[in-house]
Write an enzyme that holds these catalytic residues in place. Structure first.
Site, PDB file in Angstrom:
ATOM      1  CG  HIS A  32      -3.757   2.552 -10.262  1.00 36.09           C
ATOM      2  ND1 HIS A  32      -4.875   1.803 -10.561  1.00 36.09           N
ATOM      3  CD2 HIS A  32      -3.281   2.051  -9.077  1.00 36.09           C
ATOM      4  CE1 HIS A  32      -5.067   0.885  -9.619  1.00 36.09           C
ATOM      5  NE2 HIS A  32      -4.113   1.022  -8.709  1.00 36.09           N
ATOM      6  CG  HIS A  65      -6.875  -0.209  -6.239  1.00 38.72           C
ATOM      7  ND1 HIS A  65      -5.630  -0.812  -6.270  1.00 38.72           N
ATOM      8  CD2 HIS A  65      -7.710  -1.099  -5.646  1.00 38.72           C
ATOM      9  CE1 HIS A  65      -5.713  -2.021  -5.714  1.00 38.72           C
ATOM     10  NE2 HIS A  65      -6.960  -2.201  -5.311  1.00 38.72           N
ATOM     11  CG  MET A  67      -6.427  -1.468  -1.822  1.00 39.90           C
ATOM     12  SD  MET A  67      -4.685  -1.257  -2.163  1.00 39.90           S
ATOM     13  CE  MET A  67      -4.740   0.306  -3.050  1.00 39.90           C
TER      14      MET A  67
HETATM   15  C1  DX5 Z   1      -0.661  -1.807  -4.040  1.00 43.80           C
HETATM   16  C2  DX5 Z   1      -1.266  -0.881  -5.029  1.00 43.80           C
HETATM   17  C3  DX5 Z   1      -0.518  -0.740  -6.281  1.00 43.80           C
HETATM   18  C4  DX5 Z   1       0.906  -0.268  -6.119  1.00 43.80           C
HETATM   19  C5  DX5 Z   1       1.709  -0.964  -7.179  1.00 43.80           C
HETATM   20  O1  DX5 Z   1      -1.555  -2.103  -3.029  1.00 43.80           O
HETATM   21  O2  DX5 Z   1      -2.575  -1.295  -5.377  1.00 43.80           O
HETATM   22  O3  DX5 Z   1      -1.211   0.065  -7.229  1.00 43.80           O
HETATM   23  O4  DX5 Z   1       1.058   1.108  -6.243  1.00 43.80           O
HETATM   24  O5  DX5 Z   1       3.020  -0.666  -6.976  1.00 43.80           O
HETATM   25  P1  DX5 Z   1       4.192  -1.343  -7.812  1.00 43.80           P
HETATM   26  O6  DX5 Z   1       3.923  -1.078  -9.252  1.00 43.80           O
HETATM   27  O7  DX5 Z   1       5.397  -0.663  -7.289  1.00 43.80           O
HETATM   28  O8  DX5 Z   1       4.157  -2.818  -7.486  1.00 43.80           O
HETATM   29 ZN    ZN Z   2      -3.599  -0.183  -7.035  1.00 44.15          ZN
END
Ligand code: DX5
Ligand code: ZN
Length: 216
Positions: A32, A65, A67
């Protein structure tokens, strides 16, 4: 068994090659990869050159992903960098249907991510066109945050929508996933569990991935 997608945001960036090796030897299904632009979210992570290098170190699925605002500007570049799946945010797209078509035309699986305050019902007229819905269980931008409990209700609602329409859309949960809540998430209807801190900050990441994988 859930699909396990460790988030490299929590990995050791100085030792990315070792982190890839560990994931390759583990039960992790997907990598991911969280890309942030400092605009859609108040943080900047890593981007295309890093992903292109990582691509040389594994054959596992790259679950990217995004953002970022107006992700259509970069969809083709992420395909070239090695993305297998591309997820864009509902809140960052003006023409979401067009963006989804673009991702699929490039040969990637298309996902749509929803912020904690965005209802799953808003996907009512798009669900049949997408491969995955990513439900954010924290506000996007940072790892290591607390899981938002209302997420369970969203998972159950979305699971029902998918079932009622006879679709096979995957439900991915991202943020605050732990060994403790993984079983309940799976039972509520989650297909894919993203875990950053839980995996990379554990004393034995491979064993932690194994535990997450066998959580139900
Ligand atoms: C946050 C990301 C997540 C993040 C999750 O914006 O999309 O993928 O890495 O991190 P944890 O598992 O530490 O909550
Ligand atoms: Zn993420």
């Amino acid at each position: 068994m859930p699909i396990i997608a460790p988030s490299l945001l929590a990995s050791n960036f100085l030792r990315l090659e070792d982190e890839c090796k560990m994931l390759n030897e583990s039960n992790a299904d997907w990598f991911h990869l969280d890309v942030m632009d400092g605009m859609f979210v108040p943080n900047i992570s890593f981007g295309l050159p890093v992903i292109a290098q990582l691509r040389k170190a594994t054959t596992k699925v790259f679950d990217v992903h995004l953002m970022i605002e107006q992700p259509e500007r970069y969809a083709e570049d992420f395909k070239k960098a090695g993305a297998d799946r591309l997820t864009v945010h509902y809140e960052a797209c003006r023409h979401l249907h067009r963006n989804v078509q673009q991702i699929k035309a490039l040969g990637m699986k298309a996902g749509v991510a929803l912020n904690p305050a965005t209802p799953v019902d808003l996907l009512s007229d798009l669900l049949q066109d997408i491969d995955l819905v990513l439900i954010m269980s924290v506000n996007p931008g940072f790892g290591g945050q607390q899981f938002i409990p209302h997420t369970f209700q969203k998972i159950r609602n979305l699971r029902r929508m998918i079932h009622d329409r006879g679709l096979d859309t995957l439900i991915e949960i991202d943020g605050g996933v732990t060994v403790e809540n993984s079983t309940s998430l799976s039972k509520a209807g989650a297909d894919v569990l993203v875990a950053g801190t839980t995996v990379f900050h554990s004393s034995d990441p491979k064993a932690t991935i194994h535990t997450l994988k066998n959580c139900n």
